[in-house]
Each structure stands twice: as C-alpha cells, then as structure tokens.
Design a protein around this motif. Structure first.
Motif, PDB file in Angstrom:
ATOM      1  N   GLU A 114     -18.298  14.511  -6.113  1.00 47.68           N
ATOM      2  CA  GLU A 114     -19.636  14.392  -5.525  1.00 47.68           C
ATOM      3  C   GLU A 114     -19.715  15.356  -4.345  1.00 47.68           C
ATOM      4  O   GLU A 114     -18.828  15.370  -3.489  1.00 47.68           O
ATOM      5  N   ASN A 127     -26.573  14.927  -4.415  1.00 50.37           N
ATOM      6  CA  ASN A 127     -27.579  13.958  -3.955  1.00 50.37           C
ATOM      7  C   ASN A 127     -28.948  14.619  -3.833  1.00 50.37           C
ATOM      8  O   ASN A 127     -29.072  15.751  -3.363  1.00 50.37           O
ATOM      9  N   GLU A 137     -27.918  12.460  -8.091  1.00 40.88           N
ATOM     10  CA  GLU A 137     -27.877  11.091  -7.549  1.00 40.88           C
ATOM     11  C   GLU A 137     -29.137  10.819  -6.747  1.00 40.88           C
ATOM     12  O   GLU A 137     -29.468  11.561  -5.818  1.00 40.88           O
ATOM     13  N   ASP A 167     -27.979   5.903  -7.032  1.00 37.90           N
ATOM     14  CA  ASP A 167     -27.021   5.812  -5.936  1.00 37.90           C
ATOM     15  C   ASP A 167     -27.226   4.504  -5.168  1.00 37.90           C
ATOM     16  O   ASP A 167     -28.332   3.971  -5.133  1.00 37.90           O
ATOM     17  N   LYS A 192     -24.348   3.560  -9.557  1.00 37.64           N
ATOM     18  CA  LYS A 192     -23.266   3.579  -8.568  1.00 37.64           C
ATOM     19  C   LYS A 192     -23.380   2.325  -7.719  1.00 37.64           C
ATOM     20  O   LYS A 192     -24.350   2.143  -6.985  1.00 37.64           O
TER      21      LYS A 192
HETATM   22 MG    MG Z   1     -24.375   9.857  -3.499  1.00 37.83          MG
END
Ligand code: MG
Ligand code: C2E
Ligand code: MG
Length: 506
Positions: free
Chosen positions: A281, A337, A369, A399, A420
């Motif tokens: 990530e 993200n 995400e 997320d 997640k």
């Molecule tokens: Mg994230």
C-alpha cells in the motif's frame, strides 16, 4: 344663484363695469344652460380632484407600507421571522459600542444543528423548514428579554447576549439551548431528532469587530463539532492557532508537490496463509523543511478541505506506478488511497488510465482504496467514476471498513473487490471478545458477498492467529512490516521472487 334673470342682471352690471357690451352677451336662457354646464363641469372636476387626492393618499400609504415590508425583508429571515445576518451585524455593532462605553460584557453564541441535513434529506424539506421554525422558537424561549437571536441561514443561529456581569449566565443559556434542541421535534407523524453544537465567544471591552467576534464563536462551534457534537465549546486563542496552522500547511503543501518534498513509503500486504508479500500500500509522507517527516494525519485532513488533495493523490499514484512496475511484474498489486474529493474529479479516470499506460501497469494490478463514507455517499460524478474504474479493470477496496455508516444493503449494491477491516477492531480482537466477534462477522459477511478480506494494523501474533482461524485472506501491520522505503520492497520481492511469481501470476 337659482334665478337666471337675476344672474343675468348681475352679469350685465359686471360687464358694464368692465366696459363690455351686454347686448352682445347671451340671453338669460342661454345663461341658464351655460350655468348648468359650468356647474356639472365643476362638480366633475371636483370629483376628479377628490379621486386624485384620495388615490395619491392611498398610493403614498401603500408606498409607506411597501417600504416597511422591503426594509423588514432586508433585515429579516423570511422562514423564521428572525433577524438575518445583516440585521445581526448591525445589532452586534451597536451592542459592541454599548459594551465599549459601559464595560459590561457581551457574549455571542454560535448555534449549529447537528443532524439537520439527515432530517432534511430523509424527511423532506417541508419537515426541515418546520424544524427550523420550531428550533428558532425554542432558542428564543431560552433567552433573557434583552438577548437577541438571529438566523444566519441553513441550520445556523446566533444569539447575542448583552450586559453579561456573571460568567455563568451565558454558559447556562447555552446549556438550556442545547437541551431544548436535543428534545425530539414532533412534526406531523414524525419525531425529528437533532442536537446542537454551540460555540461561545465573549468580549468585555467591546474592542472586537462584529465579524471577528462571530468568527471566534464560529471557530468554537467547529471545535464543539469535532469534539463530538451536542456540546458547547468556549473560544480560546489556541483555536485561532489551529486555524493559522491549517492555513500555513495548505500554503506550504501547494509548494511541496512541485518542490519534491513529498515521498511515498510502501507497507507490505501479506497473505495470511503463508505470510508471503503479495502487494503493497502506497502511503504518503511529507519532508517539510523545518518540521521533519510528517505523517499523513498532519496534512491529509487539511489537504482534503481543498482541491490540493487531488494533486497529492495523483502525485502518489504517479509515483507508486513509476516505482512499482517491477513489483507488478512479479505478480504483486499496488494499493493507492483515493480521497472522496479526488473520486469526484471529472478527469481522475483519464489521469489514472494515462498513468497505467505510461508505466505499463495492468489495471488489475492496481487497487484504489476508498473509505466507506466516500464510497457510499458519493455524488453522481463519484458513482460514474466508480463505474468507469470497474470497466477499466482496476480493483476497488473499502478502506477502514466498520468505521463509516454504510448499511448492509448499500454494501450489497456497491461493486467492490476488497474489504479492509479497520485497525480499531483488529487491535483489540485478541483481548476483547466483542471486537473478535465483529471481525469474525465482517469476514463472514465479506466472503458471503464474494469479497477478499484484508485486516489492517496487525501488530501481534495472537491477532494473526485469530484472523487466520476466522478465514481472513490477507493482512497488513507492523507484525509483517512497517511502511518501508521502496528499496526495501525491491529487496523483499527480490528474495521471494521465484516462488512468488509461480503461485501469484494469474
Ligand atoms: Mg488505505
Ligand atoms: P490507511 O489507508 O488506513 O493506512 C493505514 C495506516 O495504518 C497507515 O498510516 C499505516 O502506517 C498504519 N498502520 C499500518 N500498520 C499498522 C500497525 O500495525 N499499527 C498501527 N498503529 N498502525 C499501522 P499512515 O501511513 O499514517 O496513513 C494514515 C492514513 O492517511 C491512511 O490510512 C490513509 O487514509 C491516509 N493516506 C495515506 N496516504 C494517502 C494518500 O496518498 N492519499 C490519501 N487520500 N490518503 C492517504
Ligand atoms: Mg485503513
């Protein structure tokens, strides 16, 4: 003067006096006719004059009325009948002048309803309007006769309290307003429920300007909101500092992108079955001159208040794709993200497509995400972009799952690949049975919907063991690796490359 011949004689006398010849004048009968005509004409003229006078009188009365209505409207909120912002500023200016003269304290309460938007959205604008009217009456009922309440617009009210001798008086008024507004509002067949976040600012010397005092109360109200809503916060100088910091961060961050002060660290994502690294990530950092290495918490929320966040997100995407090409060739995925605001950008999908092409990254190697709230409350553009991302073949991940407000049916309708599980559940799951139960429920739910489950923030072996037992697919956390420099990720992939590429290639 009824007698025409008498009139005639009088006229003859008058004409002679004027040296005119009466013989050339009309006969008495003609005089009678003439008199009638004159009399009718005069009466009509009189009537007309009267009518004219009346209408002028009426018009000027109407004009006066109209003037009053217009000046009332200019200073009055049409929905609640309360003074509006303009009237408030005028009143506050006068109150400040009085405060400066007398030295008697003046307080301003900035009242903002919590949850009003939900009422408006779910029960309709008519209910929302009625709630505002009732709220204005409830606020009024909490005040002393000399206090004034105004509506600034939306769900924002301001109360001005003059002559404050006792420091407890205004907090007591605020508490009354808070409890009155928290009581349900019966409207039709509904019971609408809101609460109030209240900011309080005071002056004892009247030296502040009306705008300044309002801004201070507004800042305090904001503090009350972020402090959990349904409360009162009192302005102090530190709040101003927070605003100044935000302002300077925003300015400096704009330059940080072009000045190459941003960096990306990569946190490994591991498969729980065998603890092999299957992806990373991308997590941004800011090397801010004079401040050291800043974590996203110090600047991402500020960036999210402006279009700056999209510049940051796009830069991170570009950087991660430029750096992670080899990792993708090894079969790994890269997660980036995307904030709600960036998802709403018209050209985000085009930028993303160009970036993938430029670095030859297959779309299915990229995961975007998006937080639960951003994903589910997105505007039309956001929803459209989500569809386009799906068509492109990019993976979508929710997320911090479990911290937003999504309903199960919304989740069912949202086309994503990964959930997640938020680290707040994971961090306590090894010593708190309810956290463990929530994690287990999320895993079962996610799998039932055909999604891949990732646990965030795994720090202890006991958590990893439990997650494995519950069937969670993969995990991120300090137990497996902190966010690392890209060179460290190169190394990780170099070490596990032969075995990795065999089992992970589609
Ligand atoms: Mg994230
Ligand atoms: P996130 O996307 O949920 O990222 C996970 C965060 O948890 C990261 O914090 C990571 O360092 C931290 N973390 C990972 N494992 C552990 C652990 O075992 N224990 C603990 N205590 N923490 C762990 P980080 O890097 O500070 O990022 C915070 C948040 O900032 C991210 O949360 C993400 O929402 C946001 N963010 C980071 N980079 C970007 C970006 O490029 N764009 C946007 N829009 N947001 C970003
Ligand atoms: Mg997260």
């Amino acid at each position: 003067m009824n007698d025409a011949s008498e009139l005639h004689r009088t006229l003859v006398r008058q004409l002679r006096r004027l040296d005119l010849d009466p013989e050339t004048m009309p006969s008495p009968a003609s005089w009678r006719k003439l008199l009638d005509i004159l009399s009718t004409t005069y009466t009509e003229a009189d009537d007309e004059r009267y009518t004219l006078e009346r209408s002028i009188e009426v018009s000027s009365r109407e004009m006066r009325g109209l003037h009053e209505v217009l000046s009332r409207q200019a200073f009055q909120d049409p929905l609640t009948g309360l003074p509006n912002r303009k009237a408030l500023i005028r009143h506050l200016d006068q109150s400040l002048a009085a405060c400066a003269r007398t030295g008697q304290g003046l307080a301003v309460l900035y009242v903002d309803l919590d949850g009003f938007k939900q009422v408006n959205d779910s029960l309709g604008h008519a209910v929302g309007d009625e709630l505002l009217v009732l709220a204005s009456q409830r606020i009024r009922a909490c005040l002393r006769p000399e206090d004034v309440v105004a509506r600034l617009g939306g769900d924002e009210f301001v109360v001005v309290c003059p002559n404050v001798y006792d420091s407890m008086v205004v907090p007591a008024i605020a508490a009354r307003i808070g409890s009155q507004l928290a009581a349900p509002f019966p409207i039709g067949e509904h019971d609408a429920v809101v609460s109030a976040s209240i900011g309080l600012a005071t002056t004892t010397d009247g030296s502040a300007s009306a705008e300044n005092l309002l801004r201070q109360a507004d800042l305090a109200m904001y503090e009350a909101k972020v402090g959990g809503k349904a409360r009162t916060a009192i302005f102090d100088e530190s709040m101003q500092k927070v605003v100044d910091t935000r302002f300077s961060v925003r300015n400096a961050l704009g330059r940080a992108i072009t000045g190459r002060e941003l960096r990306v660290l990569y946190q490994p994502l591991v498969s729980l079955a065998d603890e092999r690294v299957i992806g990373v990530e991308a997590l941004v950092r800011w090397e801010r001159p004079g401040f050291g290495l800043l974590s996203p918490d110090a600047f991402i929320p500020i960036a999210e208040e402006s279009p700056l966040i999209s510049a940051v997100d796009c830069w991170v995407l570009q950087e991660a794709c430029a750096r992670g090409g080899q990792w993708c060739e090894a079969g790994a995925s890269i997660a980036v993200n995307l904030s709600a605001r960036t998802l709403q950008q018209d050209d985000i999908v085009r930028t993303l497509t160009q970036t993938l092409t430029k670095y030859s990254i297959p779309p299915n190697r990229l995961t975007m995400e998006i937080t639960e709230t951003a994903l589910l409350s997105g505007t039309g553009t956001a929803q459209l972009n989500l569809g386009r991302l799906r068509e492109l073949g990019v993976n979508l991940s929710i997320d911090d799952f479990g911290t937003g407000h999504s309903s199960l049916s919304q989740l069912q309708q949202t086309d994503v690949d990964v959930l997640k599980i938020d680290q707040s559940f994971v961090s306590t799951m090894d010593h708190d049975a309810s956290s463990a139960a929530i994690v287990s429920a999320i895993i079962t739910l996610g799998h039932a919907l055909g999604l891949t489950l990732v646990a965030e923030g795994v720090e202890r072996p006991a958590q990893a063991r439990l997650l494995r037992e519950q069937g969670c697919d993969s995990a991120q956390g300090w137990l497996f690796g902190r966010p690392l420099e890209p060179e460290a990720i190169d190394k990780a992939f170099g070490l596990s490359l032969p075995e990795f590429s065999l089992s992970q290639r589609p």
